[in-house]
Design an enzyme around this catalytic site. Structure first.
Site, mmCIF file in Angstrom:
data_model
loop_
_atom_site.group_PDB
_atom_site.id
_atom_site.type_symbol
_atom_site.label_atom_id
_atom_site.label_comp_id
_atom_site.label_asym_id
_atom_site.label_seq_id
_atom_site.Cartn_x
_atom_site.Cartn_y
_atom_site.Cartn_z
ATOM 1 N N LYS A 14 -40.300 91.748 -74.531
ATOM 2 C CA LYS A 14 -40.125 91.361 -73.125
ATOM 3 C C LYS A 14 -38.709 90.875 -72.860
ATOM 4 O O LYS A 14 -38.090 91.262 -71.881
ATOM 5 C CB LYS A 14 -41.078 90.220 -72.742
ATOM 6 C CG LYS A 14 -42.541 90.566 -72.746
ATOM 7 C CD LYS A 14 -43.377 89.418 -72.172
ATOM 8 C CE LYS A 14 -43.369 88.159 -73.023
ATOM 9 N NZ LYS A 14 -44.083 88.284 -74.305
ATOM 10 N N ARG A 88 -48.174 82.451 -68.114
ATOM 11 C CA ARG A 88 -48.858 82.608 -69.397
ATOM 12 C C ARG A 88 -50.311 82.164 -69.343
ATOM 13 O O ARG A 88 -51.010 82.280 -70.339
ATOM 14 C CB ARG A 88 -48.136 81.763 -70.444
ATOM 15 C CG ARG A 88 -47.244 82.553 -71.404
ATOM 16 C CD ARG A 88 -46.659 81.531 -72.353
ATOM 17 N NE ARG A 88 -46.089 82.056 -73.550
ATOM 18 C CZ ARG A 88 -44.823 82.410 -73.698
ATOM 19 N NH1 ARG A 88 -44.007 82.411 -72.679
ATOM 20 N NH2 ARG A 88 -44.372 82.789 -74.883
ATOM 21 N N ARG A 127 -38.276 88.798 -86.648
ATOM 22 C CA ARG A 127 -37.356 88.131 -85.721
ATOM 23 C C ARG A 127 -36.811 86.832 -86.310
ATOM 24 O O ARG A 127 -35.653 86.491 -86.082
ATOM 25 C CB ARG A 127 -38.084 87.869 -84.406
ATOM 26 C CG ARG A 127 -37.196 87.428 -83.296
ATOM 27 C CD ARG A 127 -37.866 87.595 -81.958
ATOM 28 N NE ARG A 127 -38.970 86.650 -81.792
ATOM 29 C CZ ARG A 127 -39.699 86.579 -80.689
ATOM 30 N NH1 ARG A 127 -39.468 87.380 -79.681
ATOM 31 N NH2 ARG A 127 -40.668 85.693 -80.589
ATOM 32 N N ARG A 129 -37.099 83.578 -85.722
ATOM 33 C CA ARG A 129 -36.665 82.407 -84.966
ATOM 34 C C ARG A 129 -37.293 81.175 -85.603
ATOM 35 O O ARG A 129 -38.271 81.290 -86.321
ATOM 36 C CB ARG A 129 -37.213 82.566 -83.533
ATOM 37 C CG ARG A 129 -36.204 82.336 -82.462
ATOM 38 C CD ARG A 129 -36.696 82.863 -81.142
ATOM 39 N NE ARG A 129 -38.015 82.330 -80.763
ATOM 40 C CZ ARG A 129 -38.683 82.750 -79.708
ATOM 41 N NH1 ARG A 129 -38.197 83.704 -78.957
ATOM 42 N NH2 ARG A 129 -39.858 82.228 -79.403
ATOM 43 N N ARG A 140 -49.713 81.703 -81.793
ATOM 44 C CA ARG A 140 -49.234 82.246 -80.517
ATOM 45 C C ARG A 140 -50.036 83.486 -80.115
ATOM 46 O O ARG A 140 -50.296 83.708 -78.940
ATOM 47 C CB ARG A 140 -47.749 82.532 -80.577
ATOM 48 C CG ARG A 140 -47.012 81.230 -80.402
ATOM 49 C CD ARG A 140 -45.555 81.252 -80.686
ATOM 50 N NE ARG A 140 -44.789 82.244 -79.987
ATOM 51 C CZ ARG A 140 -43.680 82.745 -80.490
ATOM 52 N NH1 ARG A 140 -43.259 82.357 -81.669
ATOM 53 N NH2 ARG A 140 -42.996 83.621 -79.817
HETATM 54 P P1 AMP Z 1 -40.976 82.570 -75.508
HETATM 55 O O1 AMP Z 1 -39.507 82.599 -75.743
HETATM 56 O O2 AMP Z 1 -41.351 83.177 -74.176
HETATM 57 O O3 AMP Z 1 -41.738 83.171 -76.635
HETATM 58 O O4 AMP Z 1 -41.412 81.033 -75.414
HETATM 59 C C1 AMP Z 1 -41.264 80.171 -76.516
HETATM 60 C C2 AMP Z 1 -42.216 78.997 -76.401
HETATM 61 O O5 AMP Z 1 -41.954 78.267 -75.206
HETATM 62 C C3 AMP Z 1 -43.684 79.382 -76.295
HETATM 63 O O6 AMP Z 1 -44.268 79.600 -77.558
HETATM 64 C C4 AMP Z 1 -44.270 78.166 -75.582
HETATM 65 O O7 AMP Z 1 -44.414 77.083 -76.473
HETATM 66 C C5 AMP Z 1 -43.159 77.811 -74.609
HETATM 67 N N1 AMP Z 1 -43.322 78.508 -73.311
HETATM 68 C C6 AMP Z 1 -42.522 79.467 -72.775
HETATM 69 N N2 AMP Z 1 -42.984 79.890 -71.587
HETATM 70 C C7 AMP Z 1 -44.114 79.172 -71.354
HETATM 71 C C8 AMP Z 1 -45.073 79.153 -70.304
HETATM 72 N N3 AMP Z 1 -44.972 79.971 -69.254
HETATM 73 N N4 AMP Z 1 -46.111 78.298 -70.419
HETATM 74 C C9 AMP Z 1 -46.233 77.468 -71.460
HETATM 75 N N5 AMP Z 1 -45.386 77.439 -72.493
HETATM 76 C C10 AMP Z 1 -44.322 78.287 -72.443
#
Ligand code: AMP
Length: 184
Positions: A14, A88, A127, A129, A140
């Site tokens: 994404k 989400r 990845r 991270r 996740r």
């Molecule tokens: P991402 O980079 O989108 O994978 O986000 C990394 C982490 O940030 C996720 O695993 C969540 O802990 C938090 N996070 C990001 N976006 C959201 C969201 N819309 N709602 C809740 N937690 C989020």
């Protein structure tokens, strides 16, 4: 004016696609994960709260996320946006609909990136991270299937979802997304 949401499981690409599409169409790339990581690195109150949650692969509370997105969307200066990592949960999707109404943002399109589960786990492990340990990844994915996937049905009911195959050559995928956006 393009108003896009990019949707799909963690690791489907994404972020990569959102960045390419944002650059091509001059859109604001709103990555909630990036906003949170920035807050963590700056050590703000939000960052302090979010760090532990993110390290475990859990979700930051809806009210917090909804507030961040509302604030970000009300400051858009480019010719549109692509939301990446939000909504989400169905609660976030409902809040987002209210925000769109309030900001008079109509005609939103959801780009749903498709990939199979094994491919996703593979990608996430590669990845590397700091929040990408196997345990976190599995958590996740679990959260994705339990809380996030229903968001697709929410938008499916509104008839605004376009499916794009998320596995393959990065540029081919971007082209496929752009073609779908142009068709809509
Ligand atoms: P991402 O980079 O989108 O994978 O986000 C990394 C982490 O940030 C996720 O695993 C969540 O802990 C938090 N996070 C990001 N976006 C959201 C969201 N819309 N709602 C809740 N937690 C989020």
């Amino acid at each position: 004016m393009h108003q896009l949401i990019i949707f799909g499981p963690p690791g489907v690409g994404k972020g990569t696609q959102a960045e390419i599409i944002a650059a091509k169409l001059d859109l604001e790339h709103i990555s909630t994960g990036a906003i949170l990581r920035q807050a963590v690195s700056e050590g703000t109150d939000l960052g302090k709260k979010a760090k532990e949650i993110m390290d475990k692969g859990n979700l930051v509370p809806d009210e917090v996320m909804n507030g961040i997105v509302k604030e970000t969307l009300s400051k858009i200066s480019k010719s549109g946006f692509i939301l990446d990592g939000f909504p989400r949960t169905v609660e976030q999707a409902e809040a987002l609909s209210a925000i769109f109404d309030e900001l008079k943002m109509n005609s939103v399109l959801v780009i749903n990136l498709i990939a199979d589960e094994n491919e996703i786990i593979d990608r996430l492990l590669k990845r590397g991270r700091s929040d990408d340990t196997r345990e976190t990844i599995m958590n996740r994915l679990k959260i994705y299937f339990e809380s996030t996937k229903p968001v697709k049905d929410f938008y499916e009911k509104k008839g605004i979802v376009i499916d794009v195959e998320g596995v393959g050559d990065i540029n081919d995928i971007s082209e496929a997304i752009l073609a779908e956006i142009n068709k809509s």
